[in-house]
Design a protein around this motif. Sequence first.
Motif, PDB file in Angstrom:
ATOM      1  N   LEU A  20     -77.938  10.348  27.322  1.00  0.00           N
ATOM      2  CA  LEU A  20     -78.830   9.457  28.066  1.00  0.00           C
ATOM      3  C   LEU A  20     -78.898   9.827  29.536  1.00  0.00           C
ATOM      4  CD1 LEU A  20     -77.915   5.995  26.474  1.00  0.00           C
ATOM      5  CD2 LEU A  20     -79.908   7.432  26.008  1.00  0.00           C
ATOM      6  N   ALA A  21     -77.760  10.220  30.109  1.00  0.00           N
ATOM      7  CA  ALA A  21     -77.752  10.624  31.524  1.00  0.00           C
ATOM      8  C   ALA A  21     -78.579  11.885  31.728  1.00  0.00           C
ATOM      9  CB  ALA A  21     -76.314  10.840  31.986  1.00  0.00           C
ATOM     10  N   ALA A  22     -78.451  12.854  30.820  1.00  0.00           N
ATOM     11  CA  ALA A  22     -79.244  14.079  30.934  1.00  0.00           C
ATOM     12  C   ALA A  22     -80.731  13.783  30.785  1.00  0.00           C
ATOM     13  CB  ALA A  22     -78.798  15.087  29.874  1.00  0.00           C
ATOM     14  N   THR A  23     -81.062  12.874  29.868  1.00  0.00           N
ATOM     15  CA  THR A  23     -82.465  12.483  29.713  1.00  0.00           C
ATOM     16  C   THR A  23     -82.985  11.828  30.988  1.00  0.00           C
ATOM     17  OG1 THR A  23     -82.107  12.140  27.346  1.00  0.00           O
ATOM     18  CG2 THR A  23     -84.080  11.170  28.306  1.00  0.00           C
ATOM     19  N   GLY A  24     -82.160  10.987  31.606  1.00  0.00           N
ATOM     20  CA  GLY A  24     -82.563  10.370  32.876  1.00  0.00           C
ATOM     21  C   GLY A  24     -82.829  11.400  33.954  1.00  0.00           C
ATOM     22  N   ALA A  67     -81.011  25.697  29.072  1.00  0.00           N
ATOM     23  CA  ALA A  67     -79.744  24.974  29.203  1.00  0.00           C
ATOM     24  C   ALA A  67     -78.573  25.948  29.317  1.00  0.00           C
ATOM     25  CB  ALA A  67     -79.558  24.040  28.012  1.00  0.00           C
ATOM     26  N   LEU A  68     -78.564  27.007  28.512  1.00  0.00           N
ATOM     27  CA  LEU A  68     -77.501  28.019  28.602  1.00  0.00           C
ATOM     28  C   LEU A  68     -77.525  28.714  29.954  1.00  0.00           C
ATOM     29  CD1 LEU A  68     -77.756  29.575  25.034  1.00  0.00           C
ATOM     30  CD2 LEU A  68     -75.911  28.140  25.913  1.00  0.00           C
ATOM     31  N   PHE A  69     -78.720  28.970  30.453  1.00  0.00           N
ATOM     32  CA  PHE A  69     -78.849  29.622  31.768  1.00  0.00           C
ATOM     33  C   PHE A  69     -78.283  28.727  32.875  1.00  0.00           C
ATOM     34  CE2 PHE A  69     -81.496  29.993  35.625  1.00  0.00           C
ATOM     35  CZ  PHE A  69     -81.163  31.293  36.009  1.00  0.00           C
ATOM     36  N   PHE A  70     -78.657  27.447  32.846  1.00  0.00           N
ATOM     37  CA  PHE A  70     -78.157  26.535  33.864  1.00  0.00           C
ATOM     38  C   PHE A  70     -76.660  26.263  33.701  1.00  0.00           C
ATOM     39  CE2 PHE A  70     -82.697  25.007  34.151  1.00  0.00           C
ATOM     40  CZ  PHE A  70     -82.886  25.449  35.454  1.00  0.00           C
ATOM     41  N   ALA A  71     -76.170  26.293  32.459  1.00  0.00           N
ATOM     42  CA  ALA A  71     -74.741  26.072  32.237  1.00  0.00           C
ATOM     43  C   ALA A  71     -73.912  27.166  32.906  1.00  0.00           C
ATOM     44  CB  ALA A  71     -74.451  26.024  30.739  1.00  0.00           C
ATOM     45  N   LEU A 119     -75.950  18.599  34.048  1.00  0.00           N
ATOM     46  CA  LEU A 119     -77.011  19.116  34.909  1.00  0.00           C
ATOM     47  C   LEU A 119     -77.846  20.165  34.189  1.00  0.00           C
ATOM     48  CD1 LEU A 119     -75.016  19.450  38.259  1.00  0.00           C
ATOM     49  CD2 LEU A 119     -76.665  17.676  37.641  1.00  0.00           C
ATOM     50  N   ALA A 120     -77.183  20.988  33.382  1.00  0.00           N
ATOM     51  CA  ALA A 120     -77.897  22.056  32.684  1.00  0.00           C
ATOM     52  C   ALA A 120     -78.929  21.485  31.722  1.00  0.00           C
ATOM     53  CB  ALA A 120     -76.903  22.949  31.939  1.00  0.00           C
ATOM     54  N   ILE A 121     -78.521  20.533  30.907  1.00  0.00           N
ATOM     55  CA  ILE A 121     -79.447  19.962  29.928  1.00  0.00           C
ATOM     56  C   ILE A 121     -80.512  19.105  30.612  1.00  0.00           C
ATOM     57  CG2 ILE A 121     -79.608  18.386  27.959  1.00  0.00           C
ATOM     58  CD1 ILE A 121     -76.862  19.373  27.105  1.00  0.00           C
ATOM     59  N   GLY A 122     -80.129  18.374  31.660  1.00  0.00           N
ATOM     60  CA  GLY A 122     -81.108  17.573  32.393  1.00  0.00           C
ATOM     61  C   GLY A 122     -82.195  18.422  33.014  1.00  0.00           C
ATOM     62  N   PHE A 123     -81.791  19.509  33.705  1.00  0.00           N
ATOM     63  CA  PHE A 123     -82.785  20.373  34.334  1.00  0.00           C
ATOM     64  C   PHE A 123     -83.576  21.167  33.301  1.00  0.00           C
ATOM     65  CE2 PHE A 123     -80.082  20.577  38.441  1.00  0.00           C
ATOM     66  CZ  PHE A 123     -80.648  19.385  38.858  1.00  0.00           C
ATOM     67  N   ALA A 124     -82.953  21.489  32.161  1.00  0.00           N
ATOM     68  CA  ALA A 124     -83.668  22.237  31.130  1.00  0.00           C
ATOM     69  C   ALA A 124     -84.768  21.399  30.490  1.00  0.00           C
ATOM     70  CB  ALA A 124     -82.685  22.713  30.059  1.00  0.00           C
ATOM     71  N   SER A 125     -84.573  20.089  30.428  1.00  0.00           N
ATOM     72  CA  SER A 125     -85.603  19.222  29.846  1.00  0.00           C
ATOM     73  C   SER A 125     -86.665  18.800  30.858  1.00  0.00           C
ATOM     74  CB  SER A 125     -84.950  17.962  29.253  1.00  0.00           C
ATOM     75  OG  SER A 125     -84.294  17.208  30.265  1.00  0.00           O
ATOM     76  N   ALA A 126     -86.437  19.060  32.124  1.00  0.00           N
ATOM     77  CA  ALA A 126     -87.379  18.619  33.160  1.00  0.00           C
ATOM     78  C   ALA A 126     -88.762  19.261  33.042  1.00  0.00           C
ATOM     79  CB  ALA A 126     -86.789  18.881  34.547  1.00  0.00           C
ATOM     80  N   PRO A 127     -88.894  20.585  32.756  1.00  0.00           N
ATOM     81  CA  PRO A 127     -90.244  21.164  32.687  1.00  0.00           C
ATOM     82  C   PRO A 127     -91.147  20.500  31.656  1.00  0.00           C
ATOM     83  CG  PRO A 127     -88.598  22.904  32.850  1.00  0.00           C
ATOM     84  CD  PRO A 127     -87.857  21.621  32.658  1.00  0.00           C
ATOM     85  N   ALA A 128     -90.593  20.155  30.485  1.00  0.00           N
ATOM     86  CA  ALA A 128     -91.426  19.497  29.467  1.00  0.00           C
ATOM     87  C   ALA A 128     -91.908  18.136  29.955  1.00  0.00           C
ATOM     88  CB  ALA A 128     -90.636  19.357  28.168  1.00  0.00           C
ATOM     89  N   PHE A 129     -91.018  17.372  30.584  1.00  0.00           N
ATOM     90  CA  PHE A 129     -91.433  16.082  31.136  1.00  0.00           C
ATOM     91  C   PHE A 129     -92.456  16.265  32.251  1.00  0.00           C
ATOM     92  CE2 PHE A 129     -87.445  14.443  29.269  1.00  0.00           C
ATOM     93  CZ  PHE A 129     -87.952  13.331  28.623  1.00  0.00           C
ATOM     94  N   ALA A 130     -92.230  17.271  33.090  1.00  0.00           N
ATOM     95  CA  ALA A 130     -93.153  17.510  34.204  1.00  0.00           C
ATOM     96  C   ALA A 130     -94.551  17.830  33.699  1.00  0.00           C
ATOM     97  CB  ALA A 130     -92.625  18.647  35.073  1.00  0.00           C
ATOM     98  N   ARG A 131     -94.624  18.634  32.654  1.00  0.00           N
ATOM     99  CA  ARG A 131     -95.940  18.981  32.116  1.00  0.00           C
ATOM    100  C   ARG A 131     -96.619  17.761  31.508  1.00  0.00           C
ATOM    101  NH1 ARG A 131     -97.107  24.443  28.655  1.00  0.00           N
ATOM    102  NH2 ARG A 131     -99.359  24.475  28.986  1.00  0.00           N
ATOM    103  N   LEU A 132     -95.845  16.941  30.800  1.00  0.00           N
ATOM    104  CA  LEU A 132     -96.399  15.718  30.229  1.00  0.00           C
ATOM    105  C   LEU A 132     -96.901  14.777  31.321  1.00  0.00           C
ATOM    106  CD1 LEU A 132     -96.870  13.804  27.799  1.00  0.00           C
ATOM    107  CD2 LEU A 132     -94.532  12.992  28.140  1.00  0.00           C
ATOM    108  N   ALA A 192     -86.519  12.658  23.397  1.00  0.00           N
ATOM    109  CA  ALA A 192     -85.772  13.669  24.144  1.00  0.00           C
ATOM    110  C   ALA A 192     -84.285  13.340  24.197  1.00  0.00           C
ATOM    111  CB  ALA A 192     -86.329  13.791  25.561  1.00  0.00           C
ATOM    112  N   ALA A 193     -83.946  12.051  24.150  1.00  0.00           N
ATOM    113  CA  ALA A 193     -82.527  11.683  24.140  1.00  0.00           C
ATOM    114  C   ALA A 193     -81.840  12.230  22.893  1.00  0.00           C
ATOM    115  CB  ALA A 193     -82.385  10.161  24.212  1.00  0.00           C
ATOM    116  N   GLY A 194     -82.529  12.184  21.747  1.00  0.00           N
ATOM    117  CA  GLY A 194     -81.969  12.788  20.541  1.00  0.00           C
ATOM    118  C   GLY A 194     -81.805  14.287  20.671  1.00  0.00           C
ATOM    119  N   ASP A 195     -82.784  14.951  21.288  1.00  0.00           N
ATOM    120  CA  ASP A 195     -82.667  16.393  21.515  1.00  0.00           C
ATOM    121  C   ASP A 195     -81.512  16.706  22.456  1.00  0.00           C
ATOM    122  OD1 ASP A 195     -84.861  16.674  19.911  1.00  0.00           O
ATOM    123  OD2 ASP A 195     -86.294  16.838  21.562  1.00  0.00           O
ATOM    124  N   ALA A 196     -81.336  15.887  23.499  1.00  0.00           N
ATOM    125  CA  ALA A 196     -80.233  16.104  24.439  1.00  0.00           C
ATOM    126  C   ALA A 196     -78.883  15.931  23.747  1.00  0.00           C
ATOM    127  CB  ALA A 196     -80.352  15.132  25.616  1.00  0.00           C
TER     128      ALA A 196
END
Length: 670
Positions: free
Chosen positions: A84-88, A128-132, A144-157, A204-208
Motif C-alpha cells: 500500500l505504501a508503494a502504491t501511494g 523495480a530491479l533497476f531502482f532496487a 522506493l523501487a516499486i513505488g517509482f517503478a509504478s509511477a510512469p503508468a499512473f502518470a500516463r493514466l 496496482a496494490a495487488g501488483d505491488a
Amino acid sequence: MRRTAHFRKALRTPVGLSSAILLGVVLLLAIFAPVLWSSRANAIDVANLLQGPSAKHWLGTNLLGQDIFYRVLVASRLSVGLALAATGIGVACGLVLGTAPLVAGRRAGRAITSVINVAVAFPALLLALFFAVIFGIGAEGALLAIGFASAPAFARLVRTLSASVAGLDYIAAARIAGVSRLRLLTRHVLPNIGEPLIVNATIAAGDALLSFAGLSFLGLGVQAPSYDWGQLLNDGLQGIYTRPAAALAPGVAVVIAGLAFNLFGEALAVGLGVGSPRIGRLRSALAAAAAKSTAADQRASSRTEAADSVLRISNLEVSFPGGVHPVRGVSFTLKRGEAVGVVGESGSGKSLTALAVSRLLEDPANVSADRLELLGQDLLGRAPRGSAGVMSGQEMRRFLGTKAGLIFQDPMTSFNPVKRVGSQLAEVAAEHHGLTRRQARERAVDRLRAVRIPRPEHRARQFPHELSGGMRQRAMIGMAVMGEPALVIADEPTTALDVTVQRQVLRLLKSIQAGADGSAAMALLFISHDITVVGQVCDRVLVMYAGKIVENLPTANLAAHARHPYTRALLAAVPSMETSRELPLAVIPGAPADPADLPAGCAFAPRCAFADAKCRQADPALVADDAGREVACWHVDRVLAGEPTAGGPAVGLTADPESVTAAPVNGEPA
C-alpha cells in the motif's frame, strides 16, 4: 451519494461481494495478526526444528523451530503495508508528473510527457530491479523501487484523463473567470478523474504485493530479522521436497491477497462504469467531452464610435503551423447594448474568433491583430493608447472574468459534474468580486432566479445532471452574468435544445442583453450556424466564410436585402412551412473551403453560380454601401438581378437527389 451508489453496485455482483469480503479479511489480518500472534510466530523451539505439519504446528516449523503458520499470518502486516505504501508513492508521483503539463505549461509539460512515454515502454518489474540496485537492499529500498517503478503508468493514466477533462467547456469557463492553474487542477480536474484513479490504484496494490514478494524472494527486499511473504517463500523453498507446506503457504497467501485487490478493483471498475483497467479498457466518462469547433468568428463595422464601443477588432488573424489560417483579417466593432450574430458553416471561423477574444487559444495557435480591445483594454498584452502600462496575467484574468461572459454550446459539458450548480456560480463572485462564501451563494441564487429557474434555492444545491437541458442552459447563462459583464459571447447556446426550450432561451438572452432585469445593457456576440435563429435575437448579422466576413447587414434586411451569394444560399437552405415535401431540400453544392488549402481569389468561387475568371483571381474586399451594409462580392448587381453564370453551380436552388446526401444542409453536413 453518487460514489456510494457506485460502490453498492459493485458489491451486488458475486465477484464484487466475494472479493470485498476476501479483501476485508486480508486487511483485518494485516492489522490484528501481529498483535495476536507475534509471540507465537517468533518463539524459538529447538526441540522441534524443521518439523512437518502436525496438530501442534499446522504448517510445520523452520530452522529455529518457529511456527510457519503464525509467521505467515503475522507477515501479512509488513507485506500488505509495504504494498500500500508503494502504491501511494506511485500514485503521488504519477499525479505530479501527469498533471505537470496543466500546471507547468506546454513546453515543460511536453518534456515531462516524453520522459513518461519512455519510462512506460519498460516493464514495471524491470524498472523495480533497476531502482532496487540504486536505492539498495532492504525494505526501504524495495519500497522506493516499486513505488517509482509504478509511477510512469499512473502518470500516463493521469495525463490522459486530465487532458480529456481540460478540453471541456467548464474548464474553459473557469479559465476565462480567472481561476489559476493550480486551482483548476485541485478544484475541477482531480475530482473528475478520482474514480478511475481509485480503480487503478486498487489493482496496482495487488501488483505491488506480487512485486514485493518477488524482490524479497530474490533477497533484495525485506531482510532478517523482519520477514514478509516473499522471504518466507524463499526460506521454505529450500525444503520444498521434504516440507512443501512451508513454501506453499506464503505463496498461497501472496496469491490470495493479490487476487483480493485485483478482483475488487475489477468489480469496482464495473460499478463505476469505467470498464476493466487490467485488460486495457479503462475508459473515463469524462472523455465525453464536447469537441469544440475548429472554426472562428467575426467581423463587422469598424466605424462605430470608440466612446460607445465595447469590443473593437481590426485585422484579427488566427493561424496554426503548416500554413493554416482559419481566421483572416476579421474587423468589427460591437457597441454597448448591441446584439450581433455571426453565422456560417462549420469551419467558417466563428468560434475561433470568439476564443481569440476570450484569450482561450494557446500554442500552437497564433493570434495577431492590429487592434483587439475590450472596453479599451488591449487583450493581446500590449499597452493600449493612452494607457500607463500593460496588465499582468493575473490582472488580465480578473479583467476578463468580470467584463466578459461565455455561454457554451453544450450545457452538460459546461458544468463540472462533481460540483453543485450553486457553488460553481458562486465561485465566480468569490474569485473576482471579493464576496464572502455566503454572499457569493446568495448572488448565485439571485442569478438563477434572474434567468427564471423555478425554486432557485433548491436548484442551487443540485448537481448538473439533476437539471433538465433547458435549466442547465439557463444556469449557464446565469454563470455568464454573475457579475455585470460588458460583453457576453454565446457560442451556439441553443443547439442541444428542442425548439420550445430554444425559443425560451433566446427570449431570455435577449432580455438579459437588453438589461430587462435591471442590470446595465450588455453587448451580445451570438454565434450560430442557423441564420434564422440569429434573425430572432440580433440587431446585425455577420456572415463568415473561409475565415472572412463576406457580408454585414441589419437582420431586418436579411431576407430582402442579402447581396452575397453565400448569404442567399444559407437563407434558401432553411426549410419553411411552404417548402414542398415532394422535392429535395435546397443545398449548397460542394464542400466548405479548406483553411489549409484556400483557393486563389474568392474562397466561395468554386461553389458560386456567379463566379467568373475575376472571382478566381482576386479576392473582393468588404465594401459598404450608402446604408452602411457591407458585402464582399464582385457581382452584387448580378446577384440582385438573379443572373447566374451559365453552367455554374445552382447555389441556393433545389439540388438533385444525389447531391442532397453529400452536400451541407443549413450549414451542417446532411
